[in-house]
Design a protein around this motif. Sequence first.
Motif, PDB file in Angstrom:
ATOM      1  N   GLU A  52       0.834  -1.211   0.000  1.00  0.00           N
ATOM      2  CA  GLU A  52       0.000   0.000   0.000  1.00  0.00           C
ATOM      3  C   GLU A  52       0.867   1.258   0.000  1.00  0.00           C
ATOM      4  N   ALA A  56       0.952   4.019  -2.981  1.00  0.00           N
ATOM      5  CA  ALA A  56       0.449   5.358  -2.684  1.00  0.00           C
ATOM      6  C   ALA A  56       1.149   6.411  -3.541  1.00  0.00           C
ATOM      7  N   ARG A  93      -5.173   1.805  -2.235  1.00  0.00           N
ATOM      8  CA  ARG A  93      -4.206   1.821  -3.354  1.00  0.00           C
ATOM      9  C   ARG A  93      -4.004   0.431  -3.936  1.00  0.00           C
ATOM     10  N   ASP A  96      -6.995  -0.167  -6.095  1.00  0.00           N
ATOM     11  CA  ASP A  96      -6.845   0.549  -7.367  1.00  0.00           C
ATOM     12  C   ASP A  96      -5.900  -0.204  -8.302  1.00  0.00           C
TER      13      ASP A  96
END
Length: 112
Positions: A52, A56, A93, A96
């Motif tokens: 993550e 980011a 994230r 995504d």
Amino acid sequence: MLSWMFWEQNQHEGVVAVRGALRFYPGRAALATPERMADLLERGHALLAVMEQRLAAHDWLAGERMSLADIALYGYTHTAGTRGGFDMARFARINDWIARIAALPGYVGLDG
């Protein structure tokens, strides 16, 4: 790229994949003691937090486009919630990143 691939084999797979297997395959249920499952959950969340953090600031794990690092880590990560029981809502994230990979031309999912 190689660092992420080694990390997947040395850290991620042995926690995220193992917890998923213990939950998913009935023949392994006896190995899924409450203590072991709690430990794997805690360690897995910490490992997912590493990903993550990287995601980011970057769309991909290594470089400016998808690489073998993303392919290596995608397998167990994209089922970490459904199979492993990890709280993937904590990792926007990563979610995504999973969606970016699933949107690539020619993508075939685990159940495809």
